[in-house]
Design a protein around this motif. Structure first.
Motif, PDB file in Angstrom:
ATOM      1  N   LYS A   1       0.818  -1.213   0.000  1.00 20.69           N
ATOM      2  CA  LYS A   1       0.000   0.000   0.000  1.00 20.69           C
ATOM      3  C   LYS A   1       0.856   1.269   0.000  1.00 20.69           C
ATOM      4  CE  LYS A   1      -3.604   2.536   2.423  1.00 20.69           C
ATOM      5  NZ  LYS A   1      -4.622   2.533   3.495  1.00 20.69           N
ATOM      6  N   ASN A   2       1.746   1.388   0.971  1.00 21.97           N
ATOM      7  CA  ASN A   2       2.471   2.644   1.166  1.00 21.97           C
ATOM      8  C   ASN A   2       3.592   2.863   0.151  1.00 21.97           C
ATOM      9  OD1 ASN A   2       0.795   2.754   3.371  1.00 21.97           O
ATOM     10  ND2 ASN A   2       2.408   3.206   4.851  1.00 21.97           N
ATOM     11  N   LEU A   3       4.263   1.775  -0.233  1.00 23.50           N
ATOM     12  CA  LEU A   3       5.400   1.907  -1.148  1.00 23.50           C
ATOM     13  C   LEU A   3       5.052   1.522  -2.580  1.00 23.50           C
ATOM     14  CD1 LEU A   3       8.189   0.316   1.124  1.00 23.50           C
ATOM     15  CD2 LEU A   3       7.519   2.729   0.947  1.00 23.50           C
ATOM     16  N   LYS A   4       3.796   1.117  -2.780  1.00 26.31           N
ATOM     17  CA  LYS A   4       3.320   0.729  -4.117  1.00 26.31           C
ATOM     18  C   LYS A   4       4.124  -0.425  -4.710  1.00 26.31           C
ATOM     19  CE  LYS A   4       0.420   4.033  -3.684  1.00 26.31           C
ATOM     20  NZ  LYS A   4      -0.928   3.689  -3.165  1.00 26.31           N
ATOM     21  N   LEU A   5       4.618  -1.314  -3.837  1.00 23.08           N
ATOM     22  CA  LEU A   5       5.357  -2.481  -4.313  1.00 23.08           C
ATOM     23  C   LEU A   5       4.400  -3.539  -4.842  1.00 23.08           C
ATOM     24  CD1 LEU A   5       8.029  -2.900  -1.487  1.00 23.08           C
ATOM     25  CD2 LEU A   5       8.358  -1.930  -3.767  1.00 23.08           C
ATOM     26  N   LYS A   6       4.944  -4.444  -5.637  1.00 19.09           N
ATOM     27  CA  LYS A   6       4.181  -5.577  -6.150  1.00 19.09           C
ATOM     28  C   LYS A   6       5.007  -6.850  -5.931  1.00 19.09           C
ATOM     29  CE  LYS A   6       1.363  -3.167  -9.558  1.00 19.09           C
ATOM     30  NZ  LYS A   6       1.591  -1.874  -8.894  1.00 19.09           N
ATOM     31  N   PRO A   7       4.359  -8.019  -5.906  1.00 21.83           N
ATOM     32  CA  PRO A   7       5.090  -9.266  -5.647  1.00 21.83           C
ATOM     33  C   PRO A   7       6.275  -9.494  -6.576  1.00 21.83           C
ATOM     34  CG  PRO A   7       2.735  -9.663  -5.495  1.00 21.83           C
ATOM     35  CD  PRO A   7       2.901  -8.252  -5.988  1.00 21.83           C
ATOM     36  N   GLU A   8       6.200  -8.992  -7.806  1.00 21.33           N
ATOM     37  CA  GLU A   8       7.290  -9.233  -8.762  1.00 21.33           C
ATOM     38  C   GLU A   8       8.427  -8.226  -8.639  1.00 21.33           C
ATOM     39  OE1 GLU A   8       4.021  -6.990 -11.061  1.00 21.33           O
ATOM     40  OE2 GLU A   8       4.156  -8.537  -9.491  1.00 21.33           O
ATOM     41  N   ASP A   9       8.260  -7.177  -7.854  1.00 21.83           N
ATOM     42  CA  ASP A   9       9.347  -6.227  -7.626  1.00 21.83           C
ATOM     43  C   ASP A   9      10.472  -6.892  -6.848  1.00 21.83           C
ATOM     44  OD1 ASP A   9       8.077  -4.161  -8.954  1.00 21.83           O
ATOM     45  OD2 ASP A   9       7.091  -3.417  -7.149  1.00 21.83           O
ATOM     46  N   THR A  10      11.671  -6.314  -6.913  1.00 17.98           N
ATOM     47  CA  THR A  10      12.823  -6.963  -6.292  1.00 17.98           C
ATOM     48  C   THR A  10      13.352  -6.178  -5.100  1.00 17.98           C
ATOM     49  OG1 THR A  10      14.342  -5.869  -7.837  1.00 17.98           O
ATOM     50  CG2 THR A  10      13.526  -8.073  -8.430  1.00 17.98           C
ATOM     51  N   VAL A  11      14.074  -6.888  -4.247  1.00 16.84           N
ATOM     52  CA  VAL A  11      14.702  -6.315  -3.061  1.00 16.84           C
ATOM     53  C   VAL A  11      16.044  -7.016  -2.873  1.00 16.84           C
ATOM     54  CG1 VAL A  11      13.529  -7.956  -1.535  1.00 16.84           C
ATOM     55  CG2 VAL A  11      14.378  -5.796  -0.598  1.00 16.84           C
TER      56      VAL A  11
END
Length: 217
Positions: A34-44
């Motif tokens: 929600k807050n960072l607009k991340l999605k499951p396919e984004d990387t870290v």
């Protein structure tokens, strides 16, 4: 001698406080969606990292496996319950935002300020009752609505909207997908369900003294 049948020596395991460890990570990632607009396919990044604290010592989170996977997806980080990515996400979210979110899901044992918990809040090194933790997890089973747990079936269930369904859906997608879990729970293992979608999150204490699983269908 001690009378273990007396009330003074009895412990209610559902209400006793214990450390939730990795069971908190789904809340961190849901808030990050929600807050960072991340999605499951984004990387870290899953690489060693060190943080300086206000106590003048370094906080160096470690993975339970003691190895590193470099760049991984959010889905892999959560499904495999890797510590360092969760801490990195917490740094971006701010501890206070996670603390406020956990309090919104009625975890009342979090009664200290954000500096007390620090970035390790996402690794669950504080204490909560199993009852409160189970109730907090109802947001994943009820489309972002927190529902009071009933043990009497004719009681009306009270629910309160906490977060939009689209964000709990992402967490559900990750933690019900058997292929994301293959690293720890191979096909045909005890926690593999080929014929149904099961939301499943594990957590383990130090030295494997406690191994817990929370799940729903």
């Amino acid at each position: 001698w001690l009378n273990y049948y007396s009330k003074a020596w009895q412990v209610n395991s559902s209400l006793a406080l214990r450390q939730p460890w990795s069971a908190i990570k789904p809340f961190t990632y849901t808030l990050a969606f929600k807050n960072l607009k991340l999605k499951p396919e984004d990387t870290v990044l899953d690489l060693p990292v060190q943080y300086e604290t206000d106590k003048w010592y370094a906080y160096t989170p470690k993975n339970y496996s003691l190895d590193y996977k470099w760049e991984i997806t959010i889905a892999e980080a959560l499904s495999q319950s890797i510590n360092i990515p969760a801490v990195r996400i917490t740094e971006q979210l701010w501890v206070k935002n996670i603390l406020d979110f956990l309090r919104k899901v009625w975890i009342t044992s979090l009664n200290k300020d954000e500096d007390t918990y620090g970035l390790a809040i996402t690794l669950g090194d504080w204490e909560v009752s199993l009852y409160e933790l189970t109730q907090a997890y109802t947001i994943f089973a009820n489309d972002g609505n927190l529902c009071k747990i009933n043990y009497i079936d004719w009681e009306k269930q009270e629910c309160k909207s906490i977060i939009e369904k689209q964000y709990t859906d992402m967490t559900n997608f990750i933690l019900t997908n058997r292929y994301f879990k293959l690293k720890w729970f191979p096909v045909n293992s005890t926690l593999d369900f080929p014929d149904k979608e099961v939301f499943l999150k594990t957590w383990t204490s130090r030295n494997f003294r406690d191994n817990w699983t929370i799940w729903y269908t």
